[in-house]
Design a protein around this motif. Sequence first.
Motif, PDB file in Angstrom:
ATOM      1  N   ALA A  96      13.149 -31.163 -22.812  1.00  0.00           N
ATOM      2  CA  ALA A  96      12.764 -30.140 -23.795  1.00  0.00           C
ATOM      3  C   ALA A  96      12.547 -30.773 -25.163  1.00  0.00           C
ATOM      4  CB  ALA A  96      13.837 -29.065 -23.863  1.00  0.00           C
ATOM      5  N   GLN A  97      13.388 -31.749 -25.530  1.00  0.00           N
ATOM      6  CA  GLN A  97      13.228 -32.428 -26.814  1.00  0.00           C
ATOM      7  C   GLN A  97      11.898 -33.175 -26.857  1.00  0.00           C
ATOM      8  OE1 GLN A  97      15.469 -36.080 -27.698  1.00  0.00           O
ATOM      9  NE2 GLN A  97      16.284 -35.051 -29.517  1.00  0.00           N
ATOM     10  N   ALA A  98      11.572 -33.860 -25.751  1.00  0.00           N
ATOM     11  CA  ALA A  98      10.305 -34.596 -25.710  1.00  0.00           C
ATOM     12  C   ALA A  98       9.112 -33.657 -25.806  1.00  0.00           C
ATOM     13  CB  ALA A  98      10.227 -35.417 -24.425  1.00  0.00           C
ATOM     14  N   ALA A  99       9.262 -32.425 -25.287  1.00  0.00           N
ATOM     15  CA  ALA A  99       8.188 -31.441 -25.336  1.00  0.00           C
ATOM     16  C   ALA A  99       8.166 -30.681 -26.660  1.00  0.00           C
ATOM     17  CB  ALA A  99       8.329 -30.463 -24.172  1.00  0.00           C
ATOM     18  N   GLY A 100       9.122 -30.965 -27.551  1.00  0.00           N
ATOM     19  CA  GLY A 100       9.163 -30.286 -28.837  1.00  0.00           C
ATOM     20  C   GLY A 100       9.694 -28.872 -28.785  1.00  0.00           C
ATOM     21  N   SER A 101      10.498 -28.552 -27.758  1.00  0.00           N
ATOM     22  CA  SER A 101      11.037 -27.204 -27.603  1.00  0.00           C
ATOM     23  C   SER A 101      12.486 -27.165 -28.081  1.00  0.00           C
ATOM     24  CB  SER A 101      10.943 -26.744 -26.143  1.00  0.00           C
ATOM     25  OG  SER A 101      11.632 -25.522 -25.959  1.00  0.00           O
ATOM     26  N   GLY A 102      12.699 -26.777 -29.329  1.00  0.00           N
ATOM     27  CA  GLY A 102      14.053 -26.659 -29.848  1.00  0.00           C
ATOM     28  C   GLY A 102      14.896 -25.667 -29.082  1.00  0.00           C
ATOM     29  N   PRO A 103      14.386 -24.454 -28.807  1.00  0.00           N
ATOM     30  CA  PRO A 103      15.167 -23.493 -28.017  1.00  0.00           C
ATOM     31  C   PRO A 103      15.532 -24.019 -26.635  1.00  0.00           C
ATOM     32  CG  PRO A 103      13.368 -22.383 -29.135  1.00  0.00           C
ATOM     33  CD  PRO A 103      13.143 -23.843 -29.339  1.00  0.00           C
ATOM     34  N   LYS A 107      33.813 -37.380 -23.885  1.00  0.00           N
ATOM     35  CA  LYS A 107      32.711 -38.289 -24.185  1.00  0.00           C
ATOM     36  C   LYS A 107      31.463 -37.911 -23.389  1.00  0.00           C
ATOM     37  CE  LYS A 107      35.303 -42.446 -25.453  1.00  0.00           C
ATOM     38  NZ  LYS A 107      35.564 -43.862 -25.128  1.00  0.00           N
ATOM     39  N   ARG A 108      31.698 -37.292 -22.226  1.00  0.00           N
ATOM     40  CA  ARG A 108      30.564 -36.891 -21.404  1.00  0.00           C
ATOM     41  C   ARG A 108      29.660 -35.902 -22.123  1.00  0.00           C
ATOM     42  NH1 ARG A 108      30.075 -39.864 -16.556  1.00  0.00           N
ATOM     43  NH2 ARG A 108      32.143 -40.623 -16.065  1.00  0.00           N
ATOM     44  N   GLY A 109      30.236 -35.134 -23.053  1.00  0.00           N
ATOM     45  CA  GLY A 109      29.433 -34.137 -23.753  1.00  0.00           C
ATOM     46  C   GLY A 109      28.864 -34.622 -25.072  1.00  0.00           C
ATOM     47  N   ALA A 110      29.144 -35.879 -25.446  1.00  0.00           N
ATOM     48  CA  ALA A 110      28.710 -36.366 -26.752  1.00  0.00           C
ATOM     49  C   ALA A 110      27.191 -36.363 -26.873  1.00  0.00           C
ATOM     50  CB  ALA A 110      29.262 -37.768 -26.991  1.00  0.00           C
ATOM     51  N   GLU A 111      26.509 -36.764 -25.819  1.00  0.00           N
ATOM     52  CA  GLU A 111      25.049 -36.805 -25.894  1.00  0.00           C
ATOM     53  C   GLU A 111      24.453 -35.410 -25.994  1.00  0.00           C
ATOM     54  OE1 GLU A 111      21.316 -39.178 -23.858  1.00  0.00           O
ATOM     55  OE2 GLU A 111      23.125 -38.843 -22.665  1.00  0.00           O
ATOM     56  N   LEU A 112      25.022 -34.466 -25.251  1.00  0.00           N
ATOM     57  CA  LEU A 112      24.543 -33.082 -25.349  1.00  0.00           C
ATOM     58  C   LEU A 112      24.737 -32.548 -26.767  1.00  0.00           C
ATOM     59  CD1 LEU A 112      25.924 -31.691 -21.986  1.00  0.00           C
ATOM     60  CD2 LEU A 112      23.519 -31.776 -22.631  1.00  0.00           C
ATOM     61  N   ALA A 113      25.884 -32.819 -27.342  1.00  0.00           N
ATOM     62  CA  ALA A 113      26.143 -32.352 -28.708  1.00  0.00           C
ATOM     63  C   ALA A 113      25.150 -32.963 -29.684  1.00  0.00           C
ATOM     64  CB  ALA A 113      27.571 -32.705 -29.108  1.00  0.00           C
ATOM     65  N   ALA A 114      24.868 -34.263 -29.524  1.00  0.00           N
ATOM     66  CA  ALA A 114      23.931 -34.929 -30.421  1.00  0.00           C
ATOM     67  C   ALA A 114      22.528 -34.353 -30.289  1.00  0.00           C
ATOM     68  CB  ALA A 114      23.919 -36.435 -30.135  1.00  0.00           C
ATOM     69  N   LEU A 115      22.114 -34.065 -29.055  1.00  0.00           N
ATOM     70  CA  LEU A 115      20.783 -33.489 -28.842  1.00  0.00           C
ATOM     71  C   LEU A 115      20.664 -32.122 -29.504  1.00  0.00           C
ATOM     72  CD1 LEU A 115      20.285 -34.479 -25.096  1.00  0.00           C
ATOM     73  CD2 LEU A 115      18.882 -35.271 -27.016  1.00  0.00           C
ATOM     74  N   ALA A 116      21.721 -31.307 -29.365  1.00  0.00           N
ATOM     75  CA  ALA A 116      21.693 -29.972 -29.969  1.00  0.00           C
ATOM     76  C   ALA A 116      21.618 -30.069 -31.485  1.00  0.00           C
ATOM     77  CB  ALA A 116      22.928 -29.185 -29.543  1.00  0.00           C
ATOM     78  N   LEU A 170      18.850 -29.609 -36.714  1.00  0.00           N
ATOM     79  CA  LEU A 170      18.579 -30.217 -38.015  1.00  0.00           C
ATOM     80  C   LEU A 170      17.129 -29.971 -38.421  1.00  0.00           C
ATOM     81  CD1 LEU A 170      20.073 -31.897 -40.157  1.00  0.00           C
ATOM     82  CD2 LEU A 170      19.117 -33.942 -39.091  1.00  0.00           C
ATOM     83  N   ALA A 171      16.272 -29.954 -37.430  1.00  0.00           N
ATOM     84  CA  ALA A 171      14.855 -29.711 -37.714  1.00  0.00           C
ATOM     85  C   ALA A 171      14.546 -28.237 -37.928  1.00  0.00           C
ATOM     86  CB  ALA A 171      14.000 -30.246 -36.562  1.00  0.00           C
ATOM     87  N   SER A 172      15.498 -27.352 -37.600  1.00  0.00           N
ATOM     88  CA  SER A 172      15.234 -25.916 -37.681  1.00  0.00           C
ATOM     89  C   SER A 172      15.511 -25.335 -39.055  1.00  0.00           C
ATOM     90  CB  SER A 172      16.091 -25.170 -36.651  1.00  0.00           C
ATOM     91  OG  SER A 172      17.454 -25.166 -37.062  1.00  0.00           O
ATOM     92  N   SER A 173      16.122 -26.121 -39.952  1.00  0.00           N
ATOM     93  CA  SER A 173      16.434 -25.665 -41.313  1.00  0.00           C
ATOM     94  C   SER A 173      17.297 -24.414 -41.316  1.00  0.00           C
ATOM     95  CB  SER A 173      15.130 -25.414 -42.103  1.00  0.00           C
ATOM     96  OG  SER A 173      14.361 -26.591 -42.178  1.00  0.00           O
ATOM     97  N   SER A 174      18.273 -24.343 -40.418  1.00  0.00           N
ATOM     98  CA  SER A 174      19.188 -23.211 -40.364  1.00  0.00           C
ATOM     99  C   SER A 174      20.614 -23.723 -40.444  1.00  0.00           C
ATOM    100  CB  SER A 174      18.992 -22.407 -39.076  1.00  0.00           C
ATOM    101  OG  SER A 174      19.959 -21.382 -38.984  1.00  0.00           O
ATOM    102  N   PRO A 175      21.174 -23.884 -41.660  1.00  0.00           N
ATOM    103  CA  PRO A 175      22.532 -24.429 -41.799  1.00  0.00           C
ATOM    104  C   PRO A 175      23.584 -23.610 -41.067  1.00  0.00           C
ATOM    105  CG  PRO A 175      21.410 -24.439 -43.912  1.00  0.00           C
ATOM    106  CD  PRO A 175      20.539 -23.657 -42.962  1.00  0.00           C
ATOM    107  N   ARG A 176      23.438 -22.285 -41.050  1.00  0.00           N
ATOM    108  CA  ARG A 176      24.448 -21.463 -40.392  1.00  0.00           C
ATOM    109  C   ARG A 176      24.463 -21.728 -38.891  1.00  0.00           C
ATOM    110  NH1 ARG A 176      26.463 -15.451 -41.754  1.00  0.00           N
ATOM    111  NH2 ARG A 176      26.186 -16.334 -43.820  1.00  0.00           N
TER     112      ARG A 176
END
Length: 851
Positions: A391-398, A429-438, A443-449
């Motif tokens: 989804a990230q490669a396709a540019g789909s934030g949702p 640690k298994r979830g670290a990559e998922l957290a980073a992707l989210a 960060l690109a969505s400009s929604s701090p909340r």
Amino acid sequence: MVFADPNAALAQAQAVLMSDPPLLHASVAHQVIGIWQRDWGDLRLALQHLRRASSLAARAKAPDREADTLATLGVGLVHAGRTQQALKILEQAVERGTGHTRARVLYRRAYVGWVLGRHVEALGDIRRAIPLLRQAGDTIWTARALTLRATIHLALGAVDRADADFTAAERLWDTTGQDHDKADVVESRGLAAFRSGDVPLALRLLAEAQEQYARLGTPTLMVSMRRCEVLLAAGLAPEALAEADAAIAVLERSGGQPTRKAELLLIAARAALQAGDPHAASARAAVAVRLFARQRRAWWEAHARLTQIEARAACGRQTGRMVKDAAAVADRLAAFNAPAAPEAWLLAGRIALALGRTADAQRHLSAAARSRHSGPPLARMTGWTARAMAAQAAGSGPGVLAACRRGLDVLDEYRLTLGASELRARATKRGAELAALAQQALLASSSPRRLLEWSERCRATTLSPPPTRPSADPVLQSSLTAFREIAARAEAARRDGRPVPALERDQRLLERDIRSRTLYLRREAAPDTSRFDPAQLLQELGNDTRLLDLIVVNGRVQVLLCGQGRVRRFDAGLLTDAENEAKLVQDGLRQLAHPGGQARLSMVQEAGRRLEEILLGPTTAHLGAGPVVVVPPARLHRVPWALLPTLQERVLTVTPSASNWLRGRAIAPPPAGHHVLVRGPGLSGGMEVTELADRYGNAILLEDDHARVPRVLEELDGAALAHICAQGTFRADSPLFSSMRMTDGPLIAHDFERLSRSPYRIILSSCDAARAGTDAILGLATALLPLGTAGLVASSAPVNDQAAVHLMLALHEGLTAGLSLAEALRNARAALPDDAIHRATGWAFTAFGAM
């Protein structure tokens, strides 16, 4: 008998050969000795005895006896790496055997198929063997066949079928005296529990099997291999690597099976990769690949090649050829129905993305994502990770967020089975990559909340597991007592300048035993299903208090400033720069704790200014004048936040998460809570304890012989305030053994988990008690927050004992006046003399939890 009581069988077989036996009796005796040497001794001697057994059976013109010995010889040859010769001999054995004997031969060939990774062929042979064995009324071999079929089902990912066969086999073993075979089933059930994601049960069953083998006097190589696999899955790579290396050394000394050496090398390679040494991992995997190829074990070779490619990629050598190699390995693993196939496709997709080959990446990631709906937890997490990356490669934030949410849900379910704090923390640690992707997507969505919500979602998964209360295990309690005694003796020997290697060895053995037993714990508390509500946080903060949530995205610190009814985001500096400055600060504070360090004061202050610029950036201009709550990443928990110029004169507290801060605010003090004052041995300071005892009047004072761990724990349970003055140590190699020194030895992090209710407020007036590991929140301070403690004060660096006395007395003066911990600590700093030692002492102490 050789599997019921191996050593007795060996002795009896040797006695038979000394009595000039008939040919058939001699054949059986040599076969028994060959089996013993094959499984627990020297494989070279094993093959000599097995060939002799086959030759004697041929001379006796006994086809079934010859078929049986040939089958055993075939197994030995496979373990020696002579695969082609072994398969030819097994084919001869099948042709010569009849009826019941042929069924036993088919069992051996099925076992060889499992060893070689030819699982479909193995399943065919064992399915042919089982009806014949049942028809012959052979309970022992039927149970063995069911156990083997279950193990083959496990390799094919059919956990439910495996469990059914294990259960049926156990019922049969209960009717026999085959203790060794029964231990084999317990060991195999441990493997099944591991495959289904139940790590604590797997470790407990493997420990039971190891104890049974020990009673029989047989080596436990296979159990060690199983434990290595489970430890790796739990994220305990250094422990798995050490156990694999030890097993390899034992195998090489005994002249044991080359097949097992290859498997252990693969485990060691995977462990080295997880432990952060990809070059060592690549080298070991390469040797394993060559051994498996020479042994014609294609299933195993494919897994070793996957590890080798992972290690090469981790070394930074990513090429288009590696994408093809990873995809080819994935196809081979899929052909074997191996659960590791999604990992290989994910690896191919990851490398393709790094090379900018989006189309190739999408194809491989889509293949990996197919595992997200079924299979064991880690395979499903792999699938959701692949889905998020696609989804990230396709540019789909949702799409990224939806996949990350589902993957973290799977991780939450998995962690419910993990009782020990160390497993809970490291498994995340298994979830670290998922957290980073989210976080990258948000960060690109400009929604701090929304970024704040996800920050808390990730922290809830990785940092704030509900506590587990250890069971009243008498063996564990005995080991803890022995550990304290040995540690105290070792400490005394060091002070006297006496040698301590033997005591340190005994201490390490006890630590291993304690860790093993705590790994079996299961979490009994229900998960916290409440959702973090930013509106609730903002309401609790009000208009004056600010909360700084620091997250790291793509290596850069982002500051979420919460307060005045809104959430704002500010860009700060690089995490690596912050870590370097934090190390300089720690070194400076350590030197300032001693007389003569005055010259370092300006250096420390300048480092504090640089650290503030890196960590907070432009945020400092928007903090107002009120209290501040800091929520740092785990890798920044050693920062002395009070040193930062903008925070020095503020009411300041640090918390693992905003949710943790809210929970701490909601904790009510015990209505009739008592005060406990503890002073450990060997302190030049700590004199505030006596004065505090006079100030509080009815406080419980524990020092000298009364400051023993059992008594200290008894009084700490449910206390309103606990002040502990003791030497503290953080163990980076084993956070479970982070400790404070009592009269009878260390009070360790695990001990606190045994309390029904942790003290409402805790003050740790000891060196280095607050520092947490860079990979997880496992220091003493943060281990206490989920256990019912609303707030605590501890030092993040070594401190001067005498200066600490002044700080502590001023701190308690504020508490008796009704101030919070953070308010009292701020005032106490201001009341200290204005010299380098006292200023450094004030900066070193931090208030954690709620204000």
